[in-house]
Design an enzyme around this catalytic site. Structure first.
Site, PDB file in Angstrom:
ATOM      1  N   GLY A  12       0.851  -1.195   0.000  1.00 55.42           N
ATOM      2  CA  GLY A  12       0.000   0.000   0.000  1.00 55.42           C
ATOM      3  C   GLY A  12       0.878   1.233   0.000  1.00 55.42           C
ATOM      4  N   GLY A  16       0.315   1.386  -4.727  1.00 50.39           N
ATOM      5  CA  GLY A  16      -0.882   0.856  -4.047  1.00 50.39           C
ATOM      6  C   GLY A  16      -1.875   1.967  -3.734  1.00 50.39           C
ATOM      7  N   LYS A 101       8.427  -6.090 -11.997  1.00 50.03           N
ATOM      8  CA  LYS A 101       9.288  -6.613 -13.076  1.00 50.03           C
ATOM      9  C   LYS A 101      10.452  -7.422 -12.541  1.00 50.03           C
ATOM     10  CE  LYS A 101      10.252  -2.264 -11.916  1.00 50.03           C
ATOM     11  NZ  LYS A 101       9.392  -1.149 -11.538  1.00 50.03           N
ATOM     12  N   VAL A 126       6.269  -2.724 -17.108  1.00 47.22           N
ATOM     13  CA  VAL A 126       7.186  -2.117 -18.089  1.00 47.22           C
ATOM     14  C   VAL A 126       6.557  -0.821 -18.603  1.00 47.22           C
ATOM     15  CG1 VAL A 126       8.325  -2.406 -20.327  1.00 47.22           C
ATOM     16  CG2 VAL A 126       8.123  -4.352 -18.767  1.00 47.22           C
ATOM     17  N   GLY A 180       8.530   9.376  -5.754  1.00 47.97           N
ATOM     18  CA  GLY A 180       7.990   8.009  -5.861  1.00 47.97           C
ATOM     19  C   GLY A 180       8.393   7.287  -7.132  1.00 47.97           C
ATOM     20  N   GLU A 183      13.040   2.805  -7.050  1.00 47.42           N
ATOM     21  CA  GLU A 183      12.786   1.562  -6.317  1.00 47.42           C
ATOM     22  C   GLU A 183      13.197   1.750  -4.863  1.00 47.42           C
ATOM     23  OE1 GLU A 183      11.349  -1.213  -7.927  1.00 47.42           O
ATOM     24  OE2 GLU A 183      11.128   0.360  -9.416  1.00 47.42           O
ATOM     25  N   ASP A 194      16.972  -2.362 -13.049  1.00 45.86           N
ATOM     26  CA  ASP A 194      15.530  -2.240 -13.275  1.00 45.86           C
ATOM     27  C   ASP A 194      15.235  -2.216 -14.781  1.00 45.86           C
ATOM     28  OD1 ASP A 194      12.697  -1.472 -12.294  1.00 45.86           O
ATOM     29  OD2 ASP A 194      13.208   0.129 -13.702  1.00 45.86           O
ATOM     30  N   LYS A 198      13.093  -4.979 -17.075  1.00 41.85           N
ATOM     31  CA  LYS A 198      12.026  -4.646 -18.035  1.00 41.85           C
ATOM     32  C   LYS A 198      12.372  -5.139 -19.438  1.00 41.85           C
ATOM     33  CE  LYS A 198      10.665  -0.625 -15.326  1.00 41.85           C
ATOM     34  NZ  LYS A 198      11.036   0.754 -15.015  1.00 41.85           N
TER      35      LYS A 198
HETATM   36  N1  LIG Z   1       6.805   3.575  -8.190  1.00 43.29           N
HETATM   37  C1  LIG Z   1       6.780   3.412  -9.507  1.00 43.29           C
HETATM   38  O1  LIG Z   1       6.881   4.372 -10.289  1.00 43.29           O
HETATM   39  C2  LIG Z   1       6.621   2.061 -10.089  1.00 43.29           C
HETATM   40  C3  LIG Z   1       6.711   0.937  -9.319  1.00 43.29           C
HETATM   41  N2  LIG Z   1       6.579  -0.297  -9.892  1.00 43.29           N
HETATM   42  C4  LIG Z   1       6.642  -1.486  -9.064  1.00 43.29           C
HETATM   43  O2  LIG Z   1       5.499  -1.507  -8.216  1.00 43.29           O
HETATM   44  C5  LIG Z   1       5.823  -2.154  -6.980  1.00 43.29           C
HETATM   45  C6  LIG Z   1       5.495  -1.215  -5.820  1.00 43.29           C
HETATM   46  O3  LIG Z   1       6.235  -0.031  -5.971  1.00 43.29           O
HETATM   47  P1  LIG Z   1       5.974   1.231  -5.015  1.00 43.29           P
HETATM   48  O4  LIG Z   1       4.538   1.375  -4.707  1.00 43.29           O
HETATM   49  O5  LIG Z   1       6.699   2.359  -5.656  1.00 43.29           O
HETATM   50  O6  LIG Z   1       6.760   0.778  -3.714  1.00 43.29           O
HETATM   51  P2  LIG Z   1       6.601   1.343  -2.213  1.00 43.29           P
HETATM   52  O7  LIG Z   1       7.908   1.068  -1.549  1.00 43.29           O
HETATM   53  O8  LIG Z   1       6.082   2.722  -2.224  1.00 43.29           O
HETATM   54  O9  LIG Z   1       5.482   0.399  -1.597  1.00 43.29           O
HETATM   55  C7  LIG Z   1       5.719  -0.935  -1.265  1.00 43.29           C
HETATM   56  C8  LIG Z   1       4.609  -1.394  -0.352  1.00 43.29           C
HETATM   57  O10 LIG Z   1       4.767  -2.776  -0.073  1.00 43.29           O
HETATM   58  C9  LIG Z   1       4.842  -2.981   1.331  1.00 43.29           C
HETATM   59  N3  LIG Z   1       5.816  -4.044   1.577  1.00 43.29           N
HETATM   60  C10 LIG Z   1       7.073  -4.144   1.090  1.00 43.29           C
HETATM   61  N4  LIG Z   1       7.666  -5.270   1.526  1.00 43.29           N
HETATM   62  C11 LIG Z   1       6.765  -5.885   2.316  1.00 43.29           C
HETATM   63  C12 LIG Z   1       6.783  -7.088   3.062  1.00 43.29           C
HETATM   64  N5  LIG Z   1       7.854  -7.899   3.092  1.00 43.29           N
HETATM   65  N6  LIG Z   1       5.663  -7.440   3.749  1.00 43.29           N
HETATM   66  C13 LIG Z   1       4.555  -6.643   3.721  1.00 43.29           C
HETATM   67  N7  LIG Z   1       4.481  -5.492   3.026  1.00 43.29           N
HETATM   68  C14 LIG Z   1       5.581  -5.114   2.329  1.00 43.29           C
HETATM   69  C15 LIG Z   1       5.286  -1.663   1.936  1.00 43.29           C
HETATM   70  O11 LIG Z   1       4.820  -1.588   3.273  1.00 43.29           O
HETATM   71  P3  LIG Z   1       5.070  -0.267   4.158  1.00 43.29           P
HETATM   72  O12 LIG Z   1       4.241   0.811   3.491  1.00 43.29           O
HETATM   73  O13 LIG Z   1       4.555  -0.615   5.512  1.00 43.29           O
HETATM   74  O14 LIG Z   1       6.537   0.016   4.089  1.00 43.29           O
HETATM   75  C16 LIG Z   1       4.588  -0.675   0.999  1.00 43.29           C
HETATM   76  O15 LIG Z   1       3.261  -0.452   1.404  1.00 43.29           O
HETATM   77  C17 LIG Z   1       7.300  -2.542  -7.088  1.00 43.29           C
HETATM   78  O16 LIG Z   1       7.388  -3.859  -7.571  1.00 43.29           O
HETATM   79  C18 LIG Z   1       7.830  -1.563  -8.137  1.00 43.29           C
HETATM   80  O17 LIG Z   1       8.953  -2.046  -8.821  1.00 43.29           O
HETATM   81  C19 LIG Z   1       6.330  -0.460 -11.237  1.00 43.29           C
HETATM   82  C20 LIG Z   1       6.215   0.612 -12.047  1.00 43.29           C
HETATM   83  C21 LIG Z   1       6.400   1.969 -11.559  1.00 43.29           C
HETATM   84  N1  LIG Z   2      11.908   2.732 -10.465  1.00 44.50           N
HETATM   85  C1  LIG Z   2      11.232   2.594 -11.709  1.00 44.50           C
HETATM   86  C2  LIG Z   2       9.757   2.707 -11.485  1.00 44.50           C
HETATM   87  C3  LIG Z   2       8.989   2.191 -12.613  1.00 44.50           C
HETATM   88  O1  LIG Z   2       9.131   1.085 -13.055  1.00 44.50           O
HETATM   89  C4  LIG Z   2      11.670   3.674 -12.667  1.00 44.50           C
HETATM   90  O2  LIG Z   2      12.279   4.636 -12.218  1.00 44.50           O
HETATM   91  O3  LIG Z   2      11.403   3.538 -13.868  1.00 44.50           O
END
Ligand SMILES: NC(=O)C1=CN([C@@H]2O[C@H](COP(=O)(O)OP(=O)(O)OC[C@H]3O[C@@H](n4cnc5c(N)ncnc54)[C@H](OP(=O)(O)O)[C@@H]3O)[C@@H](O)[C@H]2O)C=CC1
Ligand SMILES: N[C@@H](CC=O)C(=O)O
Length: 328
Positions: A12, A16, A101, A126, A180, A183, A194, A198
């Site tokens: 989340g 999320g 990914k 991707v 945001g 990674e 990363d 992809k």
């Molecule tokens: N951000 C971006 O632009 C993009 C991201 N992605 C992918 O989307 C996914 C999420 O990214 P993003 O939302 O940015 O990441 P965040 O770090 O913002 O969120 C990750 C979430 O997962 C929870 N979490 C992580 N590890 C655990 C665990 N072991 N047990 C329970 N909860 C866990 C975290 O909990 P808590 O909040 O409590 O720390 C947090 O809510 C990743 O795979 C990323 O590569 C893909 C495309 C673009």
């Molecule tokens: N960390 C990644 C997020 C999307 O996949 C990026 O910067 O492209």
């Protein structure tokens, strides 16, 4: 009465929170398709951490709620933990939507059969909200891709754009983290991994369905200096982190590396956190995709788009089920 699907979310965070917002905003569209999602739980590490989610969101550290879910959305990142959590549900024939990914690239031997069965929806993994995997897995099947070049990492593109404006690498990385884009471990971004994840996911759709992450040659942007960026600019060039996949007879070569491109190169039209992909194929000719490549809402738009596919019984982005790339 709409059909209720019980939804479980892993993660989340940045993406999320965007998904929760868009699901709320698209409730009427889902209802028009005869579906309503009931959110059973959102798995996180820390329940007291402040987060931008609708009031009443069932945030928890206990994954038990997943047992009662019809659809899982995985947005937690990492490799083995998310796999461990989704695997029983895939084995039970439930659809999974993911933006991860790293897991797709590095655990293909476990996931491949479920992806081929159409149970895994991963458009967001991707180029975030810029649709490229779905076209490759559907309307572009009539073509034979021979060459692909792409900017696949928004964080690196953002850093390089800031450095062109004279900003420091360190400040730009911090800003990308704040927005945001990066990674959780930004080494994945700046080290080129990363983008390599992809490129691996793309390679399986356009070339070899068995393509291995280990076969991508990877160089990041972490050793580039402001001087490198300035020297390129003085010659009318820009430095971009480029992923390239080239057909070589019956095999492929795949590499991610910083490249100096003429400033009017199509890939240079993508600035800040945007992504771009150019491909050439027999049949389709040259194609160019460009759009948002990182960030919460733009990524969430593809995740929610995949959820619309789930409710419409459209399968995930399937590679062709073939053991090797020979004569592809
Ligand atoms: N951000 C971006 O632009 C993009 C991201 N992605 C992918 O989307 C996914 C999420 O990214 P993003 O939302 O940015 O990441 P965040 O770090 O913002 O969120 C990750 C979430 O997962 C929870 N979490 C992580 N590890 C655990 C665990 N072991 N047990 C329970 N909860 C866990 C975290 O909990 P808590 O909040 O409590 O720390 C947090 O809510 C990743 O795979 C990323 O590569 C893909 C495309 C673009
Ligand atoms: N960390 C990644 C997020 C999307 O996949 C990026 O910067 O492209």
């Amino acid at each position: 009465m709409p059909n209720t699907l019980h939804l479980g979310m892993l993660g989340g965070g940045t993406v999320g929170a965007g998904v929760l917002r868009l699901l709320r905003e698209r409730e009427n569209r889902l209802a028009a398709l005869g579906t309503r999602f009931h959110l059973r739980g959102v798995l996180v590490r820390d329940v007291v951490k402040p987060r931008d989610v609708p009031e009443g969101t069932p945030i928890t550290t206990n994954p038990e709620f997943l047992r009662d879910c019809d659809v899982i959305v995985e947005l937690m990142g990492g490799v083995d933990r998310p796999l461990e959590l989704i695997l029983p549900h895939l084995q039970a024939g439930k659809p999974v939507v993911t933006a991860n990914k790293a897991m797709l690239a590095e655990r293909w031997e476990v996931l491949r059969s479920f992806v081929e069965a159409g149970l895994v929806h991963y458009e967001a993994s991707v180029m975030a909200g810029t649709p490229v995997l779905t076209p490759l897995a559907t309307v572009l099947r009539g073509s034979r891709v021979t060459h692909l070049q792409a900017i696949l990492n928004g964080t690196c593109n953002f850093i390089l754009s800031r450095m062109e404006e004279g900003g420091s690498y360190e400040d730009a990385l911090k800003e990308a983290q704040r927005l945001g884009y990066a990674e959780e471990d930004p080494t994945l971004d700046v080290g080129g991994f990363d983008a390599a994840h992809k490129l691996t996911v793309l390679a399986r759709l356009v070339g070899d369905p068995g393509f291995r992450f280990e076969d991508v040659s990877v160089t990041g942007i972490d050793t580039l200096t402001l001087d490198d960026v300035r020297t390129a600019a003085a010659k009318g060039e820009r430095i971009k982190l480029v992923g390239e996949f080239v057909r070589k007879g019956e095999t492929w070569s795949a590499a991610v590396a910083p490249r100096r491109l003429p400033a009017d190169h199509p890939l240079c039209s993508a600035g800040a956190s945007r992504n771009a992909l150019w491909l050439s194929g027999e049949g389709c000719g040259e194609l160019f995709f460009s759009g948002g490549g990182a960030g919460g809402l733009v990524t969430a738009s593809a995740v929610v788009g995949d959820l619309f596919s789930v409710v419409s019984n459209v399968p995930g982005q399937r590679p062709l089920p073939r053991p090797s790339a020979a004569e592809w």
